[in-house]
Design a protein around this motif. Structure first.
Motif, PDB file in Angstrom:
ATOM      1  N   LEU A 178      88.272 -16.096 -24.662  1.00 16.63           N
ATOM      2  CA  LEU A 178      87.304 -16.384 -25.723  1.00 16.63           C
ATOM      3  C   LEU A 178      87.876 -17.365 -26.733  1.00 16.63           C
ATOM      4  CD1 LEU A 178      85.654 -12.907 -26.456  1.00 16.63           C
ATOM      5  CD2 LEU A 178      84.638 -14.890 -25.346  1.00 16.63           C
ATOM      6  N   LYS A 179      89.153 -17.216 -27.037  1.00 15.56           N
ATOM      7  CA  LYS A 179      89.783 -18.149 -27.978  1.00 15.56           C
ATOM      8  C   LYS A 179      89.807 -19.563 -27.398  1.00 15.56           C
ATOM      9  CE  LYS A 179      92.721 -14.572 -30.054  1.00 15.56           C
ATOM     10  NZ  LYS A 179      94.101 -14.112 -30.310  1.00 15.56           N
ATOM     11  N   GLY A 232      74.113  -8.122 -23.945  1.00 17.84           N
ATOM     12  CA  GLY A 232      75.565  -8.077 -24.097  1.00 17.84           C
ATOM     13  C   GLY A 232      76.133  -9.096 -25.058  1.00 17.84           C
ATOM     14  N   TRP A 233      75.486 -10.242 -25.211  1.00 20.57           N
ATOM     15  CA  TRP A 233      76.040 -11.276 -26.088  1.00 20.57           C
ATOM     16  C   TRP A 233      75.499 -11.180 -27.505  1.00 20.57           C
ATOM     17  CZ3 TRP A 233      72.622 -14.564 -28.455  1.00 20.57           C
ATOM     18  CH2 TRP A 233      71.343 -14.611 -27.921  1.00 20.57           C
ATOM     19  N   TYR A 268      94.181  -5.261 -20.166  1.00 20.70           N
ATOM     20  CA  TYR A 268      94.192  -6.713 -19.977  1.00 20.70           C
ATOM     21  C   TYR A 268      92.905  -7.331 -20.499  1.00 20.70           C
ATOM     22  CZ  TYR A 268      93.872 -11.214 -17.633  1.00 20.70           C
ATOM     23  OH  TYR A 268      93.705 -12.547 -17.380  1.00 20.70           O
ATOM     24  N   LEU A 269      91.781  -6.701 -20.187  1.00 25.66           N
ATOM     25  CA  LEU A 269      90.496  -7.236 -20.630  1.00 25.66           C
ATOM     26  C   LEU A 269      90.378  -7.234 -22.150  1.00 25.66           C
ATOM     27  CD1 LEU A 269      88.098  -5.603 -18.000  1.00 25.66           C
ATOM     28  CD2 LEU A 269      88.714  -8.015 -18.179  1.00 25.66           C
ATOM     29  N   ASP A 288      85.061  -4.085 -29.011  1.00 24.53           N
ATOM     30  CA  ASP A 288      85.389  -4.747 -30.282  1.00 24.53           C
ATOM     31  C   ASP A 288      86.792  -5.349 -30.233  1.00 24.53           C
ATOM     32  OD1 ASP A 288      83.040  -4.441 -31.701  1.00 24.53           O
ATOM     33  OD2 ASP A 288      83.554  -2.440 -32.400  1.00 24.53           O
ATOM     34  N   THR A 289      87.734  -4.596 -29.659  1.00 20.60           N
ATOM     35  CA  THR A 289      89.098  -5.104 -29.544  1.00 20.60           C
ATOM     36  C   THR A 289      89.157  -6.342 -28.663  1.00 20.60           C
ATOM     37  OG1 THR A 289      89.968  -2.856 -29.795  1.00 20.60           O
ATOM     38  CG2 THR A 289      91.454  -4.500 -28.881  1.00 20.60           C
ATOM     39  N   ALA A 290      88.405  -6.314 -27.560  1.00 26.00           N
ATOM     40  CA  ALA A 290      88.394  -7.456 -26.644  1.00 26.00           C
ATOM     41  C   ALA A 290      87.818  -8.701 -27.309  1.00 26.00           C
ATOM     42  CB  ALA A 290      87.599  -7.104 -25.393  1.00 26.00           C
ATOM     43  N   LEU A 291      86.764  -8.529 -28.086  1.00 25.88           N
ATOM     44  CA  LEU A 291      86.130  -9.682 -28.739  1.00 25.88           C
ATOM     45  C   LEU A 291      87.049 -10.322 -29.775  1.00 25.88           C
ATOM     46  CD1 LEU A 291      82.468  -8.369 -29.194  1.00 25.88           C
ATOM     47  CD2 LEU A 291      83.386  -9.835 -27.392  1.00 25.88           C
TER      48      LEU A 291
END
Length: 476
Positions: free
Chosen positions: A77-78, A474-475, A261-262, A68-71
């Motif tokens: 992604l941005k 996953g998506w 990092y991810l 959730d944090t990564a998304l």
């Protein structure tokens, strides 16, 4: 000019346009082969694990929090979200091209003709009204509405707009594919962290076992039952095991930083529950049928949409050889004096249509067509390659599940036997019925077997991640 001559000129121009239009290359669109086998080997039914929501698939609160944090934070992604906005703007731009262009125009100007010129001499003789000469200098005022429209008779502009739509949709699938890859990378690193924690525990347990063995062998040396050589060998093995923990700790730090990092976070300790490692399984995973890959995997859908866009680009490139029809129209008021601007006599209007066909720059059009044709073939090959890669990926991952499961069971039995052998070797050594080398060898083999078992567990968990990714999960 005589009307008959004008008609002949028009007929000649029309015939010329037809002749140019006949010299249009035939579009040979290469079709993609998207046939896949009806079923996977060892596959049961159409139940597909890839359709599960990723939160329902992983079911680990700490891992879910990381994803959730990564998304929310991931810079890549941005960036790709901005690319999607760019593609959306391209769709709007293409849509506007086949609609009429209309504008409101207002203008003012001032012009002074030389007295001893043809226009100046004519203006000198003109009168606007009786007794009122033509103004000098001459002012020109204009206000009106004007429009132009290229009639899309060959659907060139519509196809260009549809191609932009497909590329926009492809960019969204590209974002979904990146999300799927990101979730897989985070999950894989998270499971690797759990394995490293467990490996560190095993090393520490072995350090305790070997430390006790060193104490025993020192006591036996004091009793003259063994030599200093035995003591040195036991102490050396203890030091070797102690040294292993430092590289493992370094790997833990690097894995935590990779996860940070991810997730787009400042490096900090990763919250996890390493005790649940042995409870994680990879059984009961269903691959479904190969045809589902065409729908479930974002990279396959992205390649398909890019192929559709390339097909339309080829049609657009072909349509550039054909004549284009343009229509222009306008209506407004024009006068040299504001007092006359809104009078009926100042109304102006125009309407014109023209047909144009490329004549001189056909080489450039041919080059653009050949380029579009090459890109279309390239898109077909890429689409077929993506399907083949997806199918092969699933086969490999499903095979790994079976083989790693069997390997884990075999290695687990080996570890059990070696742990029993450690107790037996220690008892025999204390009873002077076994050499100290047998004890050392048994301890080393048991440690290596435990480490191998954890490596197999890591590969199992990696397969758990990759099976879900390869099936298109996953998506969603």
């Amino acid at each position: 000019m005589d009307n008959r001559i004008l008609y002949k000129i028009i007929i000649v121009l029309f015939i010329l346009l037809l002749a140019l239009s006949c010299n249009v290359p035939q579009t040979a669109v290469k079709t993609a082969n998207k046939m896949v086998p009806e079923a996977y080997p060892y596959s049961g039914d159409s139940t597909n694990t890839g359709k599960l929501d990723w939160k329902a698939y992983y079911r680990d609160e700490n891992l879910i929090a990381l994803i959730d944090t990564a998304l929310k934070n991931k810079q890549e992604l941005k960036i790709i979200l901005q690319e999607i906005d760019i593609s959306k703007a391209e769709v709007r731009s293409r849509k506007g091209e086949y609609l009429p262009f209309a504008e409101i125009r207002a203008g003012a100007g001032l012009e002074k003709e030389g007295r001893y010129t043809r226009h100046g001499a004519v203006d000198e003789q003109l009168e606007i009204r009786d007794g009122r000469s033509f103004p000098d200098p001459f002012s020109d005022l204009l206000i009106g509405a004007f429009a132009s429209w290229e009639v899309d008779i060959w659907k060139k502009l519509h196809n260009a707009k549809k191609a932009a739509v497909f590329r926009y949709l492809a960019s969204r699938e590209g974002k979904n594919f990146m999300v799927s890859q990101l979730i897989a990378d985070i999950s894989e690193s998270y499971y690797e962290l759990l394995v490293l924690d467990k490996l560190l525990d095993i090393i520490e347990q072995n350090i305790k076992i070997q430390s006790n063995a060193v104490k025993v062998v020192r006591q036996q040396k004091s009793a003259a039952r063994v030599t200093q050589l035995a003591v040195n060998r036991f102490e050396a093995q203890l030091l070797n095991t102690q040294n292993l923990q430092f590289s493992i700790k370094q790997n833990i730090v690097e894995t935590e930083n990779r996860l940070n990092y991810l997730t787009g976070s400042i490096p900090h300790p990763i919250k996890r529950n390493s005790a649940q490692l042995n409870q994680l399984t990879v059984d009961s995973l269903q691959a479904g049928i190969p045809a589902q890959l065409l729908v479930n995997r974002p990279d396959v859908r992205q390649a398909e949409l890019e192929l559709k866009a390339a097909n339309l680009d080829l049609r657009v490139a072909r349509a550039n050889f054909l004549p284009s029809l343009g229509i222009k129209a306008g209506i407004g008021f024009q006068a040299f004096d504001p007092a006359f601007l809104v009078r009926p006599e100042s109304i102006l209007y125009n309407l014109a249509g023209d047909i144009m066909a490329p004549l001189v720059n056909r080489n450039a059009i041919k080059a653009a067509y050949n380029s579009a044709n090459a890109r279309q073939i390239q898109a077909v090959v890429k689409y077929e390659q993506t399907i083949l890669n997806a199918y092969t990926d699933v086969l490999n991952q499903m095979s790994k599940i079976r083989n790693y499961t069997d390997s884990y069971q075999t290695k687990s039995r080996e570890v059990e036997l070696l742990m029993e052998s450690i107790s037996i070797a220690n008892s025999l050594f204390n009873a002077a019925r076994a050499d100290y080398a047998e004890v050392l060898l048994t301890q080393r083999e048991a440690l290596e077997a435990k480490m191998d078992l954890l490596e197999i567990k890591r590969q199992q968990l990696q397969t758990k991640v990759n099976v879900y990714r390869s099936l298109g999960g996953g998506w969603n």
